[in-house]
Each structure stands twice: as C-alpha cells, then as structure tokens.
Design an enzyme around this catalytic site. Structure first.
Site, PDB file in Angstrom:
ATOM      1  N   HIS A  96      26.660  10.411  58.003  1.00 47.08           N
ATOM      2  CA  HIS A  96      26.899  10.884  59.517  1.00 47.08           C
ATOM      3  C   HIS A  96      26.999   9.878  60.349  1.00 47.08           C
ATOM      4  O   HIS A  96      26.528   8.498  60.200  1.00 47.08           O
ATOM      5  CB  HIS A  96      25.999  11.703  59.913  1.00 47.08           C
TER       6      HIS A  96
ATOM      7  N   GLU B  95      25.104   8.864  62.878  1.00 49.73           N
ATOM      8  CA  GLU B  95      23.890   8.250  63.318  1.00 49.73           C
ATOM      9  C   GLU B  95      23.447   7.239  62.340  1.00 49.73           C
ATOM     10  O   GLU B  95      22.686   6.119  62.638  1.00 49.73           O
ATOM     11  CB  GLU B  95      22.783   9.411  63.496  1.00 49.73           C
TER      12      GLU B  95
ATOM     13  N   THR C  85      61.861  30.000  56.290  1.00 48.23           N
ATOM     14  CA  THR C  85      62.018  28.605  56.458  1.00 48.23           C
ATOM     15  C   THR C  85      61.781  28.090  55.208  1.00 48.23           C
ATOM     16  O   THR C  85      62.407  26.780  55.027  1.00 48.23           O
ATOM     17  CB  THR C  85      60.483  28.386  57.434  1.00 48.23           C
TER      18      THR C  85
ATOM     19  N   ARG D  74      54.259  12.120  55.882  1.00 49.23           N
ATOM     20  CA  ARG D  74      54.679  10.864  55.496  1.00 49.23           C
ATOM     21  C   ARG D  74      54.755   9.969  56.716  1.00 49.23           C
ATOM     22  O   ARG D  74      54.836   8.679  56.688  1.00 49.23           O
ATOM     23  CB  ARG D  74      55.921  10.979  54.913  1.00 49.23           C
TER      24      ARG D  74
ATOM     25  N   GLU E 266      53.941  26.625  60.984  1.00 53.79           N
ATOM     26  CA  GLU E 266      55.127  25.740  61.425  1.00 53.79           C
ATOM     27  C   GLU E 266      56.362  26.767  61.663  1.00 53.79           C
ATOM     28  O   GLU E 266      57.306  26.253  61.834  1.00 53.79           O
ATOM     29  CB  GLU E 266      55.470  24.569  60.204  1.00 53.79           C
TER      30      GLU E 266
HETATM   31  C1  AOF Z   1      25.491  14.801  62.355  1.00 53.97           C
HETATM   32  N1  AOF Z   1      26.358  13.746  62.596  1.00 53.97           N
HETATM   33  O1  AOF Z   1      28.241  12.423  62.034  1.00 53.97           O
HETATM   34  C2  AOF Z   1      28.104  14.755  61.645  1.00 53.97           C
HETATM   35  C3  AOF Z   1      27.327  15.935  61.574  1.00 53.97           C
HETATM   36  O2  AOF Z   1      28.344  18.151  54.517  1.00 53.97           O
HETATM   37  P1  AOF Z   1      27.684  17.108  55.217  1.00 53.97           P
HETATM   38  O3  AOF Z   1      25.977  16.959  54.748  1.00 53.97           O
HETATM   39  O4  AOF Z   1      28.197  15.896  55.752  1.00 53.97           O
HETATM   40  O5  AOF Z   1      27.107  18.074  56.806  1.00 53.97           O
HETATM   41  C4  AOF Z   1      28.088  18.362  57.601  1.00 53.97           C
HETATM   42  C5  AOF Z   1      27.686  19.123  58.657  1.00 53.97           C
HETATM   43  O6  AOF Z   1      26.932  18.399  59.412  1.00 53.97           O
HETATM   44  C6  AOF Z   1      28.616  19.594  59.614  1.00 53.97           C
HETATM   45  O7  AOF Z   1      29.189  20.840  59.307  1.00 53.97           O
HETATM   46  C7  AOF Z   1      28.057  19.405  61.018  1.00 53.97           C
HETATM   47  O8  AOF Z   1      27.471  20.491  61.179  1.00 53.97           O
HETATM   48  C8  AOF Z   1      27.183  18.395  60.810  1.00 53.97           C
HETATM   49  N2  AOF Z   1      27.897  17.249  61.079  1.00 53.97           N
HETATM   50  N3  AOF Z   1      26.034  15.902  62.179  1.00 53.97           N
HETATM   51  O9  AOF Z   1      24.269  14.884  62.742  1.00 53.97           O
HETATM   52  C9  AOF Z   1      27.612  13.451  61.990  1.00 53.97           C
HETATM   53  N4  AOF Z   1      29.247  14.752  60.939  1.00 53.97           N
HETATM   54 ZN    ZN Z   2      23.627  14.453  60.494  1.00 51.96          ZN
END
Ligand code: AOF
Ligand code: ZN
Length: 381
Positions: free
Chosen positions: A55, A57, A203, A214, A297
């Site tokens: 994530h 952080e 379509t 692409r 689309e």
């Molecule tokens: C954060 N920081 O950069 C993100 C968050 O599948 P995981 O473990 O990566 O968790 C995904 C969930 O975590 C996502 O649905 C959302 O609630 C949170 N995303 N949280 O602290 C991040 N990408």
């Molecule tokens: Zn997180």
C-alpha cells in the site's frame, strides 16, 4: 502558508502520486502518501503501484532514511489507512508504531473492512487524525472504487461517439469513423480504467471490435458480449483473440457454441427477466466474476437499456464534426444535464456527464455541497 493551505498542498500531492498507479491497481483504489517532517520538509513519498503490491503508506515508509524519527511529522494520505490484514498488514498499525504527530487523509475508505476503523486505531494510538480538505477531489479520483461500495454494484460508464447532429451510425450501419485519433486514444484510456467492457449483439457483429487497450497503457478489460440468442459467429475477434470474454445469452447451458474459443472464453446463460433486464444480468455476472467497473461501449440498444434501467453513473460522450442525419441510428436519449468537463480533442470533443438522478454524483454533491461539482480535475486521470 496557513495550516489549511499546507494540508491542501500536500494532499494535492498525494492525489498526483496516486494517479501514477491508475493503470495497475484495479480493483483496488489509487492511493498516494507524503510524509512531511516537523520542519515542513518532505521526508518520504509513495503510491500504491499495483494490485496485490504494498500500500501507499508502506511504499512511503520504505523510502524514509534509516532511523528517521517522525516526531512532529504529518503523514498525508489520499485514503484512510487500512485497518485489515489484507495482502499486507494494516497500514494504520504501521503508522501507529511510527508515531507521527498527525495523519491527514483526504477521505474515509468505504470498504467495510476499513470504514473508519483505520482512523479509530490511529486515534487510539494517540495520533491526531484529520479528514480533508480535498475530500471531493479524492472521491472523484477514486469514484469507481468508492461508487461501487456506495451503490452495491459495479460503477457503470456509458460511452459513445456521436456525430454533430446526434447519430451513432448511418441507418444501414455501414461502418464509418466518427472521431479522429486523439479521441480514439482517450477511448482506450477509458477502457484501461474499467475492469470490464460490454457490447451488444449488433456492435459485435457489425464492428467486430477487439475491445483492447492497444492505444493506451494499462490492462485490457474483460470483454462481455450480450448475445441473447447465442447467434454470433465464432470468427469474431472477441472470440478468437485471447483475453477473457464472457459471452452472455439466454437459454440452456449446453455445449460451447464454438469448437475453438479463445483462452478465457466463458459462455454464461443468464436471466434477463430478473431485476434491471439485460443490464441487471450483466452486473450480476460481473459481481460473480469479481469485476467492479464497467464501460458500456454500445451499441444503441445496450446503451439505451442501461439508460432505461437507470443503471449508470457516468457518460463519456465523444462528438465528431460529421453529419449522418436525418436517417441515422440516434444517440441514446439520456437526460445528461451539463457536462462535468469537456476536453477538446483535435476536431472532436469529449464531454463527461454524471448521472444526475442517483448514485455517485448526487451523493457526492449532497455530502459535500455544490462546490464539489468543481472537483473535476481527476475525471480524466
Ligand atoms: C491503504 N493504502 O495504498 C490502499 C488501500 O487487497 P489488499 O490487501 O491490497 O487491500 C485492498 C484494500 O485496502 C482496498 O479494498 C482498500 O480498502 C484498501 N486500499 N489502503 O491503506 C493503500 N490501496
Ligand atoms: Zn493499507
């Protein structure tokens, strides 16, 4: 700079960083993080780079100098730090251990696994927690992620290209481009921002589209084709080019319709007699396949069905200079209101509209006040 200006400045930077992950994080949100020291200097930055990866952080903390103290520091993040053990341990616990003075997040995470619990953990650990400013901008940037939690269904974007006199095609469906290369690139950007893309029978048959990306970086969406009588021929690129294709039809689930379908092909019998008609059936299929955003689309029939069922959140309308009237196939008659933004693209324009009657945009404006309508800078990330 006042404290509020400073917070807005660094949160804006978290949104800029977050956008760097736009091509690779779905179905996760885009998230950016900036850590600012007591003296006002940036100590670390990071963003969520790819689905399943660390994530934002964690990415930021990993770039801190060894032994760097966060005493008096502020952690800015574009989304509430998570509180759940997902693919990585909870970010809220990581920040709680590092003990900055403050955490400033642009918005709460609507994921029920988080939904305020990240903030609660930070407060329990003695950190000051602030939500906003720039909430509206952050909501807009992550509207596909957030909108699906608000509505309990995938976020739906309708997309079409129309002539200056409001037609999608000539009356005889003879193929002719309405928009130029700049508009087509933007159309592929839209594809890269959605997890699935849907077209109707006509379509698929007349355009034989590839529905890939692409012309823009990013993953190609899962292709969904609505073929009520399972009458489409197997030589279409949707069925021969590899990449998942969900082929939706009604009736018995018997043998596959083609002897050599592409890799990832699935024939799925659905019930369009349920709530929402065909659009409802498409969204239920997506739910089962864990797909959270849909670009519709065309053609006119499928677009009109989504519009009539009021199962759409956004409309991306490309308009080219040519004229097909008076006998062409008319563009969907959607009450669109004023566009949220318009982008000139060579001889064409792209206008983005929000559904004024339900879902993401009215909730946003009700929660945030009309000023949120100005929060459109991330519409085209
Ligand atoms: C954060 N920081 O950069 C993100 C968050 O599948 P995981 O473990 O990566 O968790 C995904 C969930 O975590 C996502 O649905 C959302 O609630 C949170 N995303 N949280 O602290 C991040 N990408
Ligand atoms: Zn997180």
């Amino acid at each position: 700079m006042t404290e509020l200006d400073k917070d807005a400045h660094y949160l804006r930077r978290t949104l800029t960083l977050a956008a760097c992950g736009a091509a690779a994080v779905a179905p996760n949100p885009v998230v950016g993080c900036v850590i600012v020291g007591a003296a006002g200097n940036i100590l670390a930055e990071g963003y969520h780079r790819r689905y399943g990866g660390p994530h934002a952080e964690v990415e930021a903390v990993q770039t801190l100098a060894p032994g760097q103290s966060l005493a008096g520091a502020t952690v800015y993040v574009s989304l509430e730090p998570c509180a759940h053990q997902g693919k990585t341990p909870p970010c809220a616990d990581l920040l709680a251990r590092l003990q900055p003075a403050r955490v400033v997040a642009a918005v709460q995470d609507p994921n029920p696994l988080v939904a305020g619990q990240g903030f609660a953990r930070l407060r329990q650990a003695g950190l000051a927690v602030q939500v906003g400013p720039l909430s509206a901008q952050a909501l807009v940037q992550n509207r596909r992620f957030i909108g699906r939690f608000w509505q309990g269904r995938p976020f739906v974007t309708l997309k079409w290209a129309q002539t200056a006199d409001g037609y999608l095609a000539r009356a005889d469906y003879t193929s002719q481009w309405i928009t130029g290369p700049q508009a087509r690139m933007q159309a592929h950007r839209l594809r890269a921002r959605h997890q699935a893309i849907a077209v109707g029978y006509r379509t698929a048959l007349h355009d034989d589209p590839r529905l890939d990306t692409r012309l823009w970086p990013g993953p190609s969406p899962v292709r969904i084709v609505v073929d009520p009588h399972r009458a489409l021929p197997g030589h279409l690129q949707l069925f021969t080019d590899d990449g998942p294709t969900l082929h939706l039809y009604t009736g018995a689930e018997d043998a596959l319709p083609f002897s050599t379908p592409c890799q990832g092909y699935q024939a799925i019998s659905v019930n369009p007699g349920g709530p929402g008609g065909w659009p409802g059936a498409v969204l239920r299929t997506m739910h089962r396949a864990n797909l959270h955003s849909l670009l519709v689309e065309g053609g006119a029939g499928l677009l009109n069905a989504f519009q009539q069922a009021n199962l759409w959140d956004e409309a991306a309308v490309f308009t080219g200079p040519c004229l097909f009237g008076p006998d062409g196939v008319a563009a969907p008659k959607v009450a669109l209101g004023a566009p949220l933004t318009t982008l000139p693209l060579g001889p064409d324009t792209l206008s983005v509209f929000g559904n004024p009657t339900l879902g993401f945009w009215p909730s946003l404006t009700a929660n945030q006040g009309p000023a949120a309508l100005g929060a459109v800078e991330h519409l085209l990330d």
